[in-house]
Design a protein around this motif. Structure first.
Motif, PDB file in Angstrom:
ATOM      1  N   VAL A 141      19.920   9.654  16.942  1.00 18.97           N
ATOM      2  CA  VAL A 141      18.791   9.018  17.172  1.00 18.97           C
ATOM      3  C   VAL A 141      17.507   9.774  15.611  1.00 18.97           C
ATOM      4  CG1 VAL A 141      16.980  10.992  18.598  1.00 18.97           C
ATOM      5  CG2 VAL A 141      16.538   8.779  18.187  1.00 18.97           C
ATOM      6  N   VAL A 142      18.100  10.898  15.653  1.00 18.41           N
ATOM      7  CA  VAL A 142      17.875  11.858  14.452  1.00 18.41           C
ATOM      8  C   VAL A 142      17.385  10.855  13.396  1.00 18.41           C
ATOM      9  CG1 VAL A 142      17.552  14.450  13.090  1.00 18.41           C
ATOM     10  CG2 VAL A 142      17.595  13.990  15.789  1.00 18.41           C
ATOM     11  N   ASP A 143      19.095  10.672  12.453  1.00 21.61           N
ATOM     12  CA  ASP A 143      18.967  10.260  11.364  1.00 21.61           C
ATOM     13  C   ASP A 143      18.802   8.748  11.269  1.00 21.61           C
ATOM     14  OD1 ASP A 143      21.197  12.057  10.692  1.00 21.61           O
ATOM     15  OD2 ASP A 143      23.395  10.703  11.746  1.00 21.61           O
ATOM     16  N   THR A 144      18.003   8.286  12.381  1.00 22.29           N
ATOM     17  CA  THR A 144      17.278   6.953  12.847  1.00 22.29           C
ATOM     18  C   THR A 144      16.194   6.884  12.473  1.00 22.29           C
ATOM     19  OG1 THR A 144      18.652   5.893  13.985  1.00 22.29           O
ATOM     20  CG2 THR A 144      16.741   5.223  14.165  1.00 22.29           C
ATOM     21  N   VAL A 145      15.565   7.853  12.703  1.00 20.98           N
ATOM     22  CA  VAL A 145      13.903   8.682  12.666  1.00 20.98           C
ATOM     23  C   VAL A 145      13.473   9.035  11.191  1.00 20.98           C
ATOM     24  CG1 VAL A 145      12.008  10.548  13.136  1.00 20.98           C
ATOM     25  CG2 VAL A 145      13.557   9.373  14.580  1.00 20.98           C
ATOM     26  N   GLN A 146      14.680  10.051  10.436  1.00 19.27           N
ATOM     27  CA  GLN A 146      14.497  10.551   9.310  1.00 19.27           C
ATOM     28  C   GLN A 146      14.516   9.221   7.872  1.00 19.27           C
ATOM     29  OE1 GLN A 146      17.730  12.859   8.958  1.00 19.27           O
ATOM     30  NE2 GLN A 146      16.255  14.655   9.528  1.00 19.27           N
ATOM     31  N   THR A 147      14.723   7.813   8.374  1.00 23.04           N
ATOM     32  CA  THR A 147      15.506   7.429   8.039  1.00 23.04           C
ATOM     33  C   THR A 147      14.219   6.056   7.366  1.00 23.04           C
ATOM     34  OG1 THR A 147      18.194   7.708   7.801  1.00 23.04           O
ATOM     35  CG2 THR A 147      16.973   4.585   7.372  1.00 23.04           C
ATOM     36  N   VAL A 148      13.817   5.885   9.011  1.00 23.16           N
ATOM     37  CA  VAL A 148      13.248   5.440   8.960  1.00 23.16           C
ATOM     38  C   VAL A 148      11.302   5.742   8.408  1.00 23.16           C
ATOM     39  CG1 VAL A 148      10.423   4.554  10.768  1.00 23.16           C
ATOM     40  CG2 VAL A 148      13.565   4.016  11.194  1.00 23.16           C
ATOM     41  N   PHE A 149      11.035   7.043   8.624  1.00 22.36           N
ATOM     42  CA  PHE A 149      10.140   8.153   8.198  1.00 22.36           C
ATOM     43  C   PHE A 149      10.151   8.006   6.541  1.00 22.36           C
ATOM     44  CE2 PHE A 149       9.286  11.422  11.642  1.00 22.36           C
ATOM     45  CZ  PHE A 149       8.454   9.552  12.903  1.00 22.36           C
TER      46      PHE A 149
ATOM     47  N   LEU B  99      -1.319   4.347   6.395  1.00 23.85           N
ATOM     48  CA  LEU B  99      -0.243   4.491   5.859  1.00 23.85           C
ATOM     49  C   LEU B  99      -0.820   6.549   6.287  1.00 23.85           C
ATOM     50  CD1 LEU B  99       2.675   4.120   6.136  1.00 23.85           C
ATOM     51  CD2 LEU B  99       2.260   3.679   4.020  1.00 23.85           C
ATOM     52  N   SER B 100      -1.420   6.316   5.551  1.00 23.36           N
ATOM     53  CA  SER B 100      -2.166   8.232   4.750  1.00 23.36           C
ATOM     54  C   SER B 100      -2.302   8.721   6.475  1.00 23.36           C
ATOM     55  CB  SER B 100      -2.778   8.366   4.241  1.00 23.36           C
ATOM     56  OG  SER B 100      -4.342   7.560   3.758  1.00 23.36           O
ATOM     57  N   GLN B 101      -2.864   8.101   7.354  1.00 22.97           N
ATOM     58  CA  GLN B 101      -2.988   8.766   8.063  1.00 22.97           C
ATOM     59  C   GLN B 101      -2.268   9.192   9.640  1.00 22.97           C
ATOM     60  OE1 GLN B 101      -6.187   5.948   9.223  1.00 22.97           O
ATOM     61  NE2 GLN B 101      -8.091   7.596   9.230  1.00 22.97           N
ATOM     62  N   LEU B 102      -1.248   7.760   8.674  1.00 25.91           N
ATOM     63  CA  LEU B 102      -0.086   7.894   9.727  1.00 25.91           C
ATOM     64  C   LEU B 102       0.689   8.792   9.147  1.00 25.91           C
ATOM     65  CD1 LEU B 102       0.871   4.593  10.308  1.00 25.91           C
ATOM     66  CD2 LEU B 102      -1.021   5.807  11.910  1.00 25.91           C
ATOM     67  N   LEU B 103       0.858   9.560   8.456  1.00 24.62           N
ATOM     68  CA  LEU B 103       1.636  10.223   7.261  1.00 24.62           C
ATOM     69  C   LEU B 103       0.895  11.506   8.117  1.00 24.62           C
ATOM     70  CD1 LEU B 103       4.204  11.303   5.450  1.00 24.62           C
ATOM     71  CD2 LEU B 103       1.983  10.693   3.471  1.00 24.62           C
ATOM     72  N   VAL B 104      -0.279  11.149   8.102  1.00 19.66           N
ATOM     73  CA  VAL B 104      -0.181  12.879   8.780  1.00 19.66           C
ATOM     74  C   VAL B 104       0.031  13.470  10.258  1.00 19.66           C
ATOM     75  CG1 VAL B 104      -2.530  14.579   9.298  1.00 19.66           C
ATOM     76  CG2 VAL B 104      -2.690  12.808   7.252  1.00 19.66           C
ATOM     77  N   HIS B 105      -0.300  12.562  11.053  1.00 21.24           N
ATOM     78  CA  HIS B 105       0.589  12.344  12.271  1.00 21.24           C
ATOM     79  C   HIS B 105       2.194  13.069  11.867  1.00 21.24           C
ATOM     80  CE1 HIS B 105      -3.231  11.269  13.781  1.00 21.24           C
ATOM     81  NE2 HIS B 105      -3.434  10.203  13.126  1.00 21.24           N
ATOM     82  N   THR B 106       2.493  11.749  11.315  1.00 22.22           N
ATOM     83  CA  THR B 106       3.990  12.218  11.260  1.00 22.22           C
ATOM     84  C   THR B 106       4.559  14.221  11.131  1.00 22.22           C
ATOM     85  OG1 THR B 106       4.619   9.836  10.845  1.00 22.22           O
ATOM     86  CG2 THR B 106       6.107  11.555  10.380  1.00 22.22           C
ATOM     87  N   ASP B 107       3.860  14.677   9.830  1.00 22.15           N
ATOM     88  CA  ASP B 107       4.218  15.493   9.282  1.00 22.15           C
ATOM     89  C   ASP B 107       3.778  16.492  10.247  1.00 22.15           C
ATOM     90  OD1 ASP B 107       4.835  14.781   6.906  1.00 22.15           O
ATOM     91  OD2 ASP B 107       2.669  15.399   5.870  1.00 22.15           O
ATOM     92  N   ASN B 108       2.789  16.562  11.175  1.00 27.19           N
ATOM     93  CA  ASN B 108       2.862  17.217  12.572  1.00 27.19           C
ATOM     94  C   ASN B 108       3.868  17.287  13.749  1.00 27.19           C
ATOM     95  OD1 ASN B 108      -0.104  17.904  11.286  1.00 27.19           O
ATOM     96  ND2 ASN B 108      -1.270  16.280  13.025  1.00 27.19           N
ATOM     97  N   PHE B 109       4.025  16.399  13.366  1.00 23.62           N
ATOM     98  CA  PHE B 109       4.949  15.735  14.671  1.00 23.62           C
ATOM     99  C   PHE B 109       6.632  16.912  13.845  1.00 23.62           C
ATOM    100  CE2 PHE B 109       9.018  13.092  15.855  1.00 23.62           C
ATOM    101  CZ  PHE B 109       9.062  13.436  16.875  1.00 23.62           C
TER     102      PHE B 109
END
Length: 305
Positions: free
Chosen positions: A219-227, A189-199
């Motif tokens: 889609v922006v609201d959806t992605v923010q909620t999922v993250f 999960l911490s590795q995925l977080l690094v990728h997500t922060d870069n995205f």
């Protein structure tokens, strides 16, 4: 994104199954609270954490909606065509709509209708097609393209453009596919977080910290909620319960967070009580499709040769 360690087939398949079953579980749990506010959910359920059906669609317990059904359509198209075939995907969608599904989003319905009438395989670009309908169904593409980011990006956008032709939708579809690839290859999960922060740095529209608190079909609201819920929890259950109790487009946010969390925690991380409640036919099909898609991923097959 490249993972250093390559897990064995059994580990990859287990995570793929976790993702597809997790998507269906999230859909089934979230459908109950779709279009409700967090306050309404709290008043009616306290904390909603049981698969009971009902909701605005009056579902049976364990029944799923368009999120899972459209994902299955793509998985079937790949399997039946023995490879990627956009027309086969469109045909599966067309047959699905003709079968009068319990729910279908307006943008999806419009795109599928255009295919039925005009054989259109790409909707016109539109600022109004930035919904989450293409994102919610892209899982089978990610499973089938494991090990090949170029194919992932191409196929996931092609399936998206059948109904949703919008840069925000495209970016989300590609990145969720990359996250799934990383998770299935053993990323933490911490590795995925690094990728997500870069995205998010590259696509600031999706910035989710602080969490804006919206969970609509945009889609922006959806992605923010999922993250937000994926990275602020440490179990599949906490992740999914937090998400669906946010209400809004809860079947889709639930499906997407269930998909990613399922890839991270595997099928074993999904509560048994939810697995038992899921429609058994759906469980069987997504379980079989997950294994088929991974086993027939061209990039993984080439590694065996």
């Amino acid at each position: 994104m490249q993972s250093v360690r390559v897990p064995d087939r059994k580990q990859i398949v287990e995570k793929a199954k976790g993702a597809f079953v997790g998507l269906a579980i999230g859909d089934a749990l979230g459908a109950t609270t779709e279009f409700m506010t967090p306050e309404e959910i709290k008043l009616q359920y306290g904390v909603h954490k049981q698969i009971i059906g009902k909701g605005w669609l009056y579902l049976k317990a364990g029944q799923v909606t368009d999120d899972t059904e459209m994902s299955i359509c793509i998985g079937r198209a790949i399997r039946n065509s023995q490879g990627w075939n956009l027309t086969a995907v469109a045909e599966e969608f067309a047959n699905w709509v003709k079968g009068r599904p319990i729910d279908v989003g307006s943008t999806c319905a419009r795109g599928i209708r255009n295919y039925i009438l005009h054989q259109t395989l790409e909707a016109a670009p539109s600022r109004w097609s930035a919904g989450n309908g293409a994102l919610m169904r892209m899982l089978p593409v990610a499973l089938y393209t494991l090990g090949n980011e170029d194919s992932l990006a191409q196929y996931v956008v092609e399936q998206a453009h059948l109904t949703h032709n919008n840069p925000l939708s495209d970016a989300a579809c590609i990145f969720f596919g990359r996250l799934l690839h990383e998770a299935m290859m053993g990323a933490t999960l911490s590795q995925l977080l690094v990728h997500t922060d870069n995205f998010v740095d590259e696509h600031p529209d999706f910035c989710y910290r602080p969490y804006p608190g919206k969970s609509s079909a945009y889609v922006v609201d959806t992605v923010q909620t999922v993250f937000h819920f994926l990275f602020s929890t440490t179990t599949f259950e906490d992740c999914l319960v937090g998400t669906v109790n946010q209400g809004g487009d809860a079947d889709t946010t639930g499906a997407l967070v269930g998909m990613l969390a399922g890839a991270v925690y595997g099928v074993d991380g999904i509560p048994k009580r939810w697995l038992k409640r899921l429609d058994s036919r759906i469980y069987s099909e997504v379980d079989e499709l997950s294994e088929y898609l991974v086993d027939h991923s061209p990039a993984l097959l080439s590694l065996k040769d």
